[in-house]
Write an enzyme that holds these catalytic residues in place. Structure first.
Site, PDB file in Angstrom:
ATOM      1  N   ARG A 144       0.763  -1.445  -0.150  1.00  0.00           N
ATOM      2  CA  ARG A 144       0.114   0.005   0.382  1.00  0.00           C
ATOM      3  C   ARG A 144       0.736   1.439   0.117  1.00  0.00           C
ATOM      4  NH1 ARG A 144      -2.566  -2.955   3.563  1.00  0.00           N
ATOM      5  NH2 ARG A 144      -3.787  -4.482   2.457  1.00  0.00           N
ATOM      6  N   ASP A 329     -14.274 -11.877  11.450  1.00  0.00           N
ATOM      7  CA  ASP A 329     -13.498 -10.557  10.829  1.00  0.00           C
ATOM      8  C   ASP A 329     -13.355  -9.572  10.643  1.00  0.00           C
ATOM      9  OD1 ASP A 329     -11.178 -10.463   9.450  1.00  0.00           O
ATOM     10  OD2 ASP A 329     -11.546 -11.036   7.163  1.00  0.00           O
ATOM     11  N   CYS A 635      -5.223 -24.701  -2.151  1.00  0.00           N
ATOM     12  CA  CYS A 635      -5.237 -23.543  -2.820  1.00  0.00           C
ATOM     13  C   CYS A 635      -6.236 -22.730  -3.352  1.00  0.00           C
ATOM     14  CB  CYS A 635      -5.680 -25.396  -4.368  1.00  0.00           C
ATOM     15  SG  CYS A 635      -4.218 -26.445  -4.074  1.00  0.00           S
ATOM     16  N   HIS A 639      -6.171 -19.750  -5.564  1.00  0.00           N
ATOM     17  CA  HIS A 639      -7.010 -20.014  -7.310  1.00  0.00           C
ATOM     18  C   HIS A 639      -8.353 -20.125  -6.866  1.00  0.00           C
ATOM     19  CE1 HIS A 639      -2.341 -20.894  -8.740  1.00  0.00           C
ATOM     20  NE2 HIS A 639      -2.296 -21.456  -7.953  1.00  0.00           N
TER      21      HIS A 639
END
Length: 718
Positions: A144, A329, A635, A639
């Site tokens: 950033r 979160d 993964c 992806h």
């Protein structure tokens, strides 16, 4: 050339900097380039042509007094120059502009010094980040931006280093390893701040199980000045200062010690020079599920909190927790703004934040007292704010998944009502301009206590979340349910003045100016100017990629410029690749700078290659199902869930015949230059084959659902 060691380097060493055309460049116009100190930042309005700190000023308002470009002439803006970055991944940096030189970053923490007039490269510094550790970063190999101070440029490196660079030569001046524990997956993606001669930096890694902290280093030497931990450590050991004495009383059991506890300060800071207080935005817990983290007890300080510390010593002063005992979160790492507002008829020095949980907070920045809080988007997790206690009222039936026995669909979800994309405040209109999200996701408790996975690139969340349908039609329906909007929020009235909708989330941060303008880039590949008072769209041009970062404005030789950092990537387009396809863009990283009457031509990415025909499909359904579970665990964060990529990293449904032949070698050997680690310690050859068979199955699904996938891209009409 790779540099090693922590000592300062001789000036004749060029490190990995590239020096081009130094004679006559603006960086050398001053005796000492990037010669910024605290007094200069505090007096920034006296030289509005510069953008000397991440938020321009210590109050982080991201407001510029420049008004050569205004609501009367912004339609005449054209591209002045562009600069193509080296790697097409997520771009999140806020450029710094001082005395005609621009300092900015690209993926893997590479620093670029550019002539702010025309974009010519002055030097480039590649810190040679340990790229195989990119899998230990939750949200792409992003950065950033930098800080500058007295002739040095400071950058946090993805692998956990903080480095100082000579602003004149591009050579490394010093380097420190900020990681407290090398066995943990600490990373840095945030921009440093420099306060009172100290460089302040936090870290990321809560999704992988770390203990958060913020560290200040001497700007000249790199020597550690202080460290503030955001969550407690081993209860058998003495607490590190007053802050940890307070925090330790709000945690229960000892599971969090092995888990790390979280609380990483991975992005936002603000500073009040009069109070000498540094404000720290603190992140989520490790694990996410509070039952497995802290026996479902306690507020778990300082998770999801704003903490004020003495800027000289790092000593705790006050805190306000936005989400007690966070379970979703709901970080408080989002952008904080300092301002003076009329509250109940009296001027109050306040701190404003719109964190992930969906509230907009106005807080007394001297004491931490909550003055007001209202929701800016729909919130299913709370019934509102109890102003007597300053605590949100939890909707247990709809959000307390760890004890209600349900799979809860929670709004907002893990990327929040507002994520890292900075908001801005315009003192002329009195409005805050927020790049907001409308999104929901499922959260589900798992019945057995999770065990820590030793593989450092694996999420350690302690629950199930992010569940999505596998088929294209279901994914398309879910993608359409997520949207974004630009909200012009009145912080005194606690209500929206106007809004502009977008087709998806992760639109760019905002900049407001004295020209009655708000600038923002969009996820669907546009750069836009709105009237700050009414929200009327006044200007728009294509950006050749999604824009997530916040723009800046500056002037050189009496001419005003506006710069956007374009480049699609980040968490949304990796983890939730299918949903991010709504943006209809591909990664193409470049600096785009505009001025009145600009006539430069926009560079465009090359078309994507055709999708190859997949190999024959196995009828071994057991292997395919086993491969799906392995893929999901190891993964999907890079992806994409269900092997649908957002285009930043390879879409494994579209492997070429050559890549299919090399599949085992790729997983066991890794692709370090691209940031992919080796999985030789994680999988057996049989498991690799199972993952491969699953990907072949998903490739066949892609061909069968091709018409539906063509419907995902939906550019906004706004």
């Amino acid at each position: 050339m790779r540099q090693t060691g922590l000592a300062s380097l001789p000036l004749k060493s060029l490190a990995v900097a590239v020096l081009l055309s130094l004679a006559g460049t603006p960086a050398l116009a001053a005796d000492i380039p990037a010669n910024v100190d605290g007094a200069r930042i505090i007096a920034a309005d006296k030289e509005p042509g510069n953008w000397m700190s991440t938020g321009r000023t210590y109050d982080e308002q991201r407001y510029s007094p420049l008004k050569q470009i205004s609501d009367q002439n912004v339609g005449q803006l054209g591209l002045a120059w562009s600069y193509k970055l080296d790697l097409d991944r997520g771009v999140e940096a806020t450029p710094i502009v001082v005395d005609g030189a621009m300092y900015t970053t690209g993926p893997f923490s590479v620093v670029y010094a550019l002539d702010a007039r025309d974009g010519r490269l002055i030097w480039k510094y590649d810190p040679q980040s340990d790229r195989h550790r990119a899998g230990e970063a939750c949200c792409d190999a992003v950065n950033r931006g930098v800080a500058v101070w007295k002739g040095k440029v400071y950058v946090g490196v993805l692998d956990g280093r903080l480095e100082a660079i000579d602003a004149k030569t591009g050579q490394r001046a010093w380097s420190v390893d900020t990681r407290a524990d090398h066995k943990r997956s600490y990373t840095i993606t945030g921009a440093p701040r420099v306060v009172n001669g100290k460089v302040v930096i936090g870290n990321g890694g809560a999704e992988f199980g770390v203990r958060g902290y913020v560290t200040a280093y001497d700007a000249e030497t790199g020597k550690e000045a202080w460290r503030f931990y955001t969550v407690p450590g081993d209860p058998k050991l003495p607490p590190e200062g007053k802050g940890m004495e307070i925090a330790a009383k709000t945690w229960f059991g000892d599971a969090y010690v092995e888990q790390g506890g979280g609380g990483t300060a991975w992005d936002s800071f603000a500073y009040d020079p009069e109070l000498n207080l540094l404000y720290i935005g603190v992140g989520n817990g490790s694990l996410w599920d509070p039952k497995w983290r802290s026996q479902a007890k306690g507020d778990n300080l300082f998770l999801s909190s704003i903490v004020a510390v003495n800027a000289d010593t790092g000593e705790y002063v006050w805190h306000y927790q936005t989400t007690p005992g966070d379970a979703w979160d709901y970080t408080a790492t989002q952008h904080m703004i300092l301002a003076e507002l009329p509250i109940d008829g009296k001027p109050r020095k306040v701190l404003m934040q719109a964190p992930k949980n969906g509230f907009f907070y106005v807080i007394d920045r001297a004491t931490g007292e909550l003055l007001s809080a209202k929701g800016i988007v729909p919130q299913s997790w709370t019934k509102g704010m109890d102003m007597k206690t300053g605590r949100p009222i939890l909707d247990e039936e709809n959000a307390a998944y760890w004890k209600n026995g349900k799979r809860n669909l929670v709004t907002p979800a893990f990327w929040g009502a507002h994520d890292w994309q900075p908001m801005s405040y315009n003192p002329d209109t009195g409005l805050v301009y927020i790049p907001a999200h409308i999104m929901s996701a499922y959260y589900e408790h798992i019945p057995e206590a999770p065990k820590r996975n030793p593989f450092k690139s694996m999420y350690q969340l302690g629950l199930r979340t992010g569940m999505m349908p596998e088929g294209a039609e279901g994914l398309l329906e879910m993608a359409k349910s997520w949207s974004g909007k630009l909200i012009a929020w009145d912080p005194v009235k606690q209500q929206a003045a106007w809004e502009v909708p977008y087709v998806t989330i992760f639109n760019g941060g905002t900049l407001s100016t004295a020209g009655n303008l708000v600038f923002e880039g969009s996820a669907d590949g546009r750069v836009i100017a709105y009237a700050a008072d009414t929200g009327e769209k006044l200007w728009e041009q294509p950006a050749a990629s999604g824009v997530m970062a916040a723009p800046v404005t500056y002037s050189v030789d009496g001419e005003q410029y506006v710069t956007f950092m374009a480049g699609w990537g980040g968490a949304f387009s990796t983890f939730a690749g299918a949903l991010s396809l709504r943006a209809g863009v591909q990664p193409y990283a470049q600096v785009l700078t505009y001025k009145l009457g600009g006539t430069a031509k926009l560079q465009e990415p090359a078309p994507r290659p055709d999708t190859p025909k997949p190999p024959a499909l196995s009828n071994d359904t057991a292997s395919i199902e086993a491969g799906a579970k392995l893929y999901d665990g190891y993964c999907s964060q890079c992806h994409g869930i269900h092997a649908v990529s957002g285009g930043v990293l390879p879409d494994l449904r579209k492997l070429t015949p050559e890549k299919h032949q090399m599949f085992l070698g790729i997983l066991f050997g890794g692709r370090v230059p691209d940031g992919m680690p080796s999985f030789a310690d994680a999988f057996t050859p049989e498991q690799v084959d199972q993952i491969h068979q699953y990907l072949i199955k998903r490739a066949h699904d892609l061909h069968q659902e091709g018409d539906t996938w063509k419907q995902f891209s939906a550019k906004s009409s706004h």
